[in-house]
Design a protein around this motif. Structure first.
Motif, PDB file in Angstrom:
ATOM      1  N   TYR A 255       0.837  -1.194   0.000  1.00 29.45           N
ATOM      2  CA  TYR A 255       0.000   0.000   0.000  1.00 29.45           C
ATOM      3  C   TYR A 255       0.872   1.243   0.000  1.00 29.45           C
ATOM      4  O   TYR A 255       1.843   1.331   0.750  1.00 29.45           O
ATOM      5  CB  TYR A 255      -0.922   0.013   1.217  1.00 29.45           C
ATOM      6  CG  TYR A 255      -1.721   1.274   1.339  1.00 29.45           C
ATOM      7  CD1 TYR A 255      -2.812   1.507   0.516  1.00 29.45           C
ATOM      8  CD2 TYR A 255      -1.377   2.248   2.259  1.00 29.45           C
ATOM      9  CE1 TYR A 255      -3.550   2.669   0.617  1.00 29.45           C
ATOM     10  CE2 TYR A 255      -2.105   3.412   2.372  1.00 29.45           C
ATOM     11  CZ  TYR A 255      -3.184   3.623   1.544  1.00 29.45           C
ATOM     12  OH  TYR A 255      -3.907   4.774   1.646  1.00 29.45           O
ATOM     13  N   ARG A 256       0.534   2.178  -0.845  1.00 32.61           N
ATOM     14  CA  ARG A 256       1.241   3.455  -0.902  1.00 32.61           C
ATOM     15  C   ARG A 256       0.207   4.566  -0.742  1.00 32.61           C
ATOM     16  O   ARG A 256      -0.652   4.746  -1.599  1.00 32.61           O
ATOM     17  CB  ARG A 256       1.974   3.591  -2.230  1.00 32.61           C
ATOM     18  CG  ARG A 256       2.763   4.860  -2.329  1.00 32.61           C
ATOM     19  CD  ARG A 256       3.596   4.883  -3.588  1.00 32.61           C
ATOM     20  NE  ARG A 256       4.093   6.224  -3.782  1.00 32.61           N
ATOM     21  CZ  ARG A 256       4.252   6.806  -4.938  1.00 32.61           C
ATOM     22  NH1 ARG A 256       3.976   6.147  -6.045  1.00 32.61           N
ATOM     23  NH2 ARG A 256       4.696   8.023  -5.025  1.00 32.61           N
ATOM     24  N   HIS A 257       0.289   5.294   0.348  1.00 33.13           N
ATOM     25  CA  HIS A 257      -0.670   6.365   0.630  1.00 33.13           C
ATOM     26  C   HIS A 257      -0.342   7.570  -0.249  1.00 33.13           C
ATOM     27  O   HIS A 257       0.741   8.136  -0.174  1.00 33.13           O
ATOM     28  CB  HIS A 257      -0.610   6.747   2.105  1.00 33.13           C
ATOM     29  CG  HIS A 257      -1.614   7.768   2.495  1.00 33.13           C
ATOM     30  ND1 HIS A 257      -2.970   7.521   2.466  1.00 33.13           N
ATOM     31  CD2 HIS A 257      -1.473   9.039   2.911  1.00 33.13           C
ATOM     32  CE1 HIS A 257      -3.612   8.608   2.852  1.00 33.13           C
ATOM     33  NE2 HIS A 257      -2.734   9.541   3.127  1.00 33.13           N
ATOM     34  N   GLU A 258      -1.314   7.952  -1.088  1.00 31.11           N
ATOM     35  CA  GLU A 258      -1.109   9.073  -2.012  1.00 31.11           C
ATOM     36  C   GLU A 258      -1.545  10.407  -1.406  1.00 31.11           C
ATOM     37  O   GLU A 258      -1.201  11.461  -1.929  1.00 31.11           O
ATOM     38  CB  GLU A 258      -1.894   8.825  -3.308  1.00 31.11           C
ATOM     39  CG  GLU A 258      -1.451   7.595  -4.066  1.00 31.11           C
ATOM     40  CD  GLU A 258      -0.094   7.739  -4.710  1.00 31.11           C
ATOM     41  OE1 GLU A 258       0.385   8.873  -4.888  1.00 31.11           O
ATOM     42  OE2 GLU A 258       0.493   6.706  -5.045  1.00 31.11           O
ATOM     43  N   GLY A 259      -2.320  10.356  -0.351  1.00 36.00           N
ATOM     44  CA  GLY A 259      -2.785  11.590   0.269  1.00 36.00           C
ATOM     45  C   GLY A 259      -4.230  11.476   0.688  1.00 36.00           C
ATOM     46  O   GLY A 259      -4.888  10.462   0.471  1.00 36.00           O
ATOM     47  N   SER A 260      -4.730  12.548   1.283  1.00 36.83           N
ATOM     48  CA  SER A 260      -6.100  12.564   1.790  1.00 36.83           C
ATOM     49  C   SER A 260      -6.825  13.797   1.275  1.00 36.83           C
ATOM     50  O   SER A 260      -6.265  14.888   1.234  1.00 36.83           O
ATOM     51  CB  SER A 260      -6.101  12.597   3.318  1.00 36.83           C
ATOM     52  OG  SER A 260      -5.468  11.460   3.833  1.00 36.83           O
ATOM     53  N   LEU A 261      -8.083  13.591   0.893  1.00 36.99           N
ATOM     54  CA  LEU A 261      -8.960  14.676   0.485  1.00 36.99           C
ATOM     55  C   LEU A 261     -10.275  14.481   1.215  1.00 36.99           C
ATOM     56  O   LEU A 261     -10.791  13.360   1.265  1.00 36.99           O
ATOM     57  CB  LEU A 261      -9.233  14.633  -1.022  1.00 36.99           C
ATOM     58  CG  LEU A 261      -8.067  14.874  -1.946  1.00 36.99           C
ATOM     59  CD1 LEU A 261      -7.519  13.558  -2.438  1.00 36.99           C
ATOM     60  CD2 LEU A 261      -8.519  15.706  -3.114  1.00 36.99           C
ATOM     61  N   ALA A 262     -10.832  15.557   1.771  1.00 38.38           N
ATOM     62  CA  ALA A 262     -12.102  15.443   2.482  1.00 38.38           C
ATOM     63  C   ALA A 262     -12.880  16.738   2.366  1.00 38.38           C
ATOM     64  O   ALA A 262     -12.338  17.824   2.551  1.00 38.38           O
ATOM     65  CB  ALA A 262     -11.869  15.120   3.953  1.00 38.38           C
TER      66      ALA A 262
ATOM     67  N   VAL B 256     -10.415  19.920   2.860  1.00 38.38           N
ATOM     68  CA  VAL B 256      -9.007  19.871   3.253  1.00 38.38           C
ATOM     69  C   VAL B 256      -8.293  18.858   2.368  1.00 38.38           C
ATOM     70  O   VAL B 256      -8.863  17.849   1.970  1.00 38.38           O
ATOM     71  CB  VAL B 256      -8.822  19.487   4.743  1.00 38.38           C
ATOM     72  CG1 VAL B 256      -9.318  20.594   5.642  1.00 38.38           C
ATOM     73  CG2 VAL B 256      -9.509  18.191   5.073  1.00 38.38           C
ATOM     74  N   ILE B 257      -7.058  19.165   2.058  1.00 35.98           N
ATOM     75  CA  ILE B 257      -6.223  18.293   1.241  1.00 35.98           C
ATOM     76  C   ILE B 257      -4.882  18.155   1.942  1.00 35.98           C
ATOM     77  O   ILE B 257      -4.307  19.148   2.386  1.00 35.98           O
ATOM     78  CB  ILE B 257      -6.015  18.877  -0.171  1.00 35.98           C
ATOM     79  CG1 ILE B 257      -7.330  18.879  -0.934  1.00 35.98           C
ATOM     80  CG2 ILE B 257      -4.935  18.125  -0.927  1.00 35.98           C
ATOM     81  CD1 ILE B 257      -7.240  19.506  -2.309  1.00 35.98           C
TER      82      ILE B 257
END
Length: 94
Positions: free
Chosen positions: A17-24, A32-33
């Motif tokens: 798993y490679r976390h690319e980021g969070s968007l909400a 928020v990004i």
């Protein structure tokens, strides 16, 4: 995996798993990004959240439908959900 084993093909590399980021989305026209190297909040983040959301939809028809629906709601300043909180006969009495 089953097909590869049946036909004696080599197994793929283990999943990582490679976390690319969070968007909400956190409110009306607010989001928020957090990509690690880039952190945004507010209206600009909301626009980027919307673009990313539409980008990851499957099919041109879905993308176009959602984009036009959001544009209509945005320009008319409408809420996207309507809640019914009282029964119909109670409304008539008021």
């Amino acid at each position: 995996m089953i097909r590869r084993r049946l036909f004696a093909k080599p197994e793929p590399q283990p999943f990582r798993y490679r976390h690319e980021g969070s968007l909400a989305q956190i409110g009306k026209r607010k989001a928020v990004i957090d990509f690690g190297w880039l952190k945004l909040r507010g209206t600009i983040a909301w626009w980027l959240w919307g673009i990313a959301h539409i980008y990851f939809l499957v099919g041109v028809r879905s993308r176009l439908s959602v984009a036009l629906n959001w544009l209509w709601v945005y320009t008319r300043n409408q809420r996207s959900a309507r809640l019914i909180t009282r029964a119909e006969h109670e409304q008539a009495v008021d």
